[in-house]
Scaffold this motif. Sequence first.
Motif, PDB file in Angstrom:
ATOM      1  N   UNK A  23     -21.633  -6.073  27.797  1.00 47.08           N
ATOM      2  CA  UNK A  23     -23.047  -6.216  27.719  1.00 47.08           C
ATOM      3  C   UNK A  23     -23.705  -5.137  26.632  1.00 47.08           C
ATOM      4  N   UNK A  24     -22.853  -4.187  26.735  1.00 48.14           N
ATOM      5  CA  UNK A  24     -23.731  -3.012  25.889  1.00 48.14           C
ATOM      6  C   UNK A  24     -22.638  -2.289  24.848  1.00 48.14           C
ATOM      7  N   UNK A  25     -21.537  -2.527  24.968  1.00 50.21           N
ATOM      8  CA  UNK A  25     -20.365  -2.023  23.903  1.00 50.21           C
ATOM      9  C   UNK A  25     -20.196  -0.540  24.146  1.00 50.21           C
ATOM     10  N   UNK A  26     -20.462  -0.341  25.381  1.00 48.98           N
ATOM     11  CA  UNK A  26     -20.063   1.308  25.964  1.00 48.98           C
ATOM     12  C   UNK A  26     -19.347   1.298  26.847  1.00 48.98           C
ATOM     13  N   UNK A  27     -18.140   2.165  26.784  1.00 42.84           N
ATOM     14  CA  UNK A  27     -17.477   2.314  27.865  1.00 42.84           C
ATOM     15  C   UNK A  27     -17.958   3.271  28.793  1.00 42.84           C
ATOM     16  N   UNK A  28     -17.334   3.530  29.928  1.00 42.75           N
ATOM     17  CA  UNK A  28     -17.574   4.635  30.841  1.00 42.75           C
ATOM     18  C   UNK A  28     -16.431   5.563  31.348  1.00 42.75           C
ATOM     19  N   UNK A  29     -17.381   6.682  31.606  1.00 43.48           N
ATOM     20  CA  UNK A  29     -16.253   7.891  32.157  1.00 43.48           C
ATOM     21  C   UNK A  29     -17.036   8.645  33.348  1.00 43.48           C
ATOM     22  N   UNK A  30     -16.099   9.440  34.206  1.00 37.16           N
ATOM     23  CA  UNK A  30     -16.565  10.091  35.217  1.00 37.16           C
ATOM     24  C   UNK A  30     -18.177  10.787  35.017  1.00 37.16           C
ATOM     25  N   UNK A  31     -18.439  11.561  33.795  1.00 39.07           N
ATOM     26  CA  UNK A  31     -19.437  12.263  33.589  1.00 39.07           C
ATOM     27  C   UNK A  31     -20.553  11.684  32.970  1.00 39.07           C
ATOM     28  N   UNK A  32     -20.643  10.310  33.095  1.00 38.50           N
ATOM     29  CA  UNK A  32     -21.760   9.517  32.552  1.00 38.50           C
ATOM     30  C   UNK A  32     -22.799   8.729  33.414  1.00 38.50           C
TER      31      UNK A  32
END
Length: 487
Positions: free
Chosen positions: A121-130
Amino acid sequence: MSVIIGVDIGTSVTKAVAFDGEGIPLASATRRSSVVRLSGGRVEQDLDDVVRTVAEVVRETAAALPEPPLALALTGQGDGLWLRDADGRAVRPAISWMDGRASDLVARWLEDGTVQEVYEHTGSGMFPGCHAPLLAHLQEHEPHTLRRAATAGYCVDAVAQRLTGRVGVDASDATLPFLDPVGRTYSSEALAACGIKDQAHLLPPPAAPGAVLGLDAYGAELLGLPRGLPLTAGPYDLPACATGSGVREVGDGLLIVGTTLACQVLTDRARTDDSTEPAGMWLCTPDPGRWLRAMPAMVGTAALEWVLALTGTTTADLDGLLAQSPPGANGITALPFLSDAGERAPFVDPAARGRLDGLTLAHTRADAVRAMCEAIGYAARHCLEAAGLTGTLAACGGGTRSGPWAQLFADILGRPVRIPVENEVGALGAVRVARRFLGEAPESKPQMFRVVEPRQESRAMYEDGYAAYRAALDGARARWGTVAPHC
């Protein structure tokens, strides 16, 4: 004299630099702020302490000028979670981008497809600090905190609100992980996938390009500057450094060798690609038709500092240590994933861990240090390849002050590296954006760089070394329990 003070609010250091109309620094000041490391991988900061550092560096810098500046331009660390009430006061300590409390949640989202769904949906990954895992964590463990909050923002807009009384989040900060980078609106599907649609009211809409705030009475008194003085808040430090380093053409890239090893490439298309891993982000820039494909690895100089401390040396010894060990570190290899929160680019894995391999009694501390420096170089190449680098490459950050390490990056990347002579490029980038928003003329003099050329005699060795690094990483990821497609 159209002087603008740029303020770069880093994770542990806040810097202010006054630049004239040609981008020449006239005065500067630096203060350290506190970073609190707690059990369970928690990393927090005190908003009041960060605001204190901003006030002190601005006052000191402004005092060295013959008259008040034309404006203030803020940039600084991104990600993390800076929760405030309606008056801009913190409802709990700010959670740093380095925080790892939500690592298990991200690991679960990787397994059940949530991360992939948000990426689509956004082209962004994720990581614990987001934002996504941190909001979900607090929704479960601190619901009372979220009920007290009016804004879930970031460092730069938190400080700007205290100085102006207004909430304005730059689109670059808002990108990860909910923003559709083309429409610059939050994806309700991404929020729903993370189970936090009920917290959408905490996310302020991104400010329109060109937004300018002004100091209110409190901010003016705190900084010792005129009420109403223009203030810009963003872009945050990654895109600000790109602007300050002269990244202007599509395909050009920037390597930031700082606490974060941040790699980014300018593009004219924001898109997702299901064939790649859900990592990195498409950062909005002040130009609606331009984005930065960013791959900010968690650890850069922090990994170097760790191995220096382990070997009883310091950054002052780095150049000499690199001279004492040949390319290839006499057979020692490393993986540089030393963050408690694992890795976020060019892959996401909260379980990622670092290592040193091939050690014998015959090896020296110089070999260990070189091995880690080479591993960080290989990680940079991996990130820049994933980001799509095709043009020129600039580099900045504390790590580029070492001539031998800068040479190592050029050799591993196999391309020239342009290092700006003015090293406070984050503050300079924020000032350049502010000058444009205020309708001021851009700098007329060309920016100065020192160029580090790759050495052909190292090419074959580092090509083999990079292939071995990628193979070792794939093997490690299999043991960490993640899928490791090539990207």
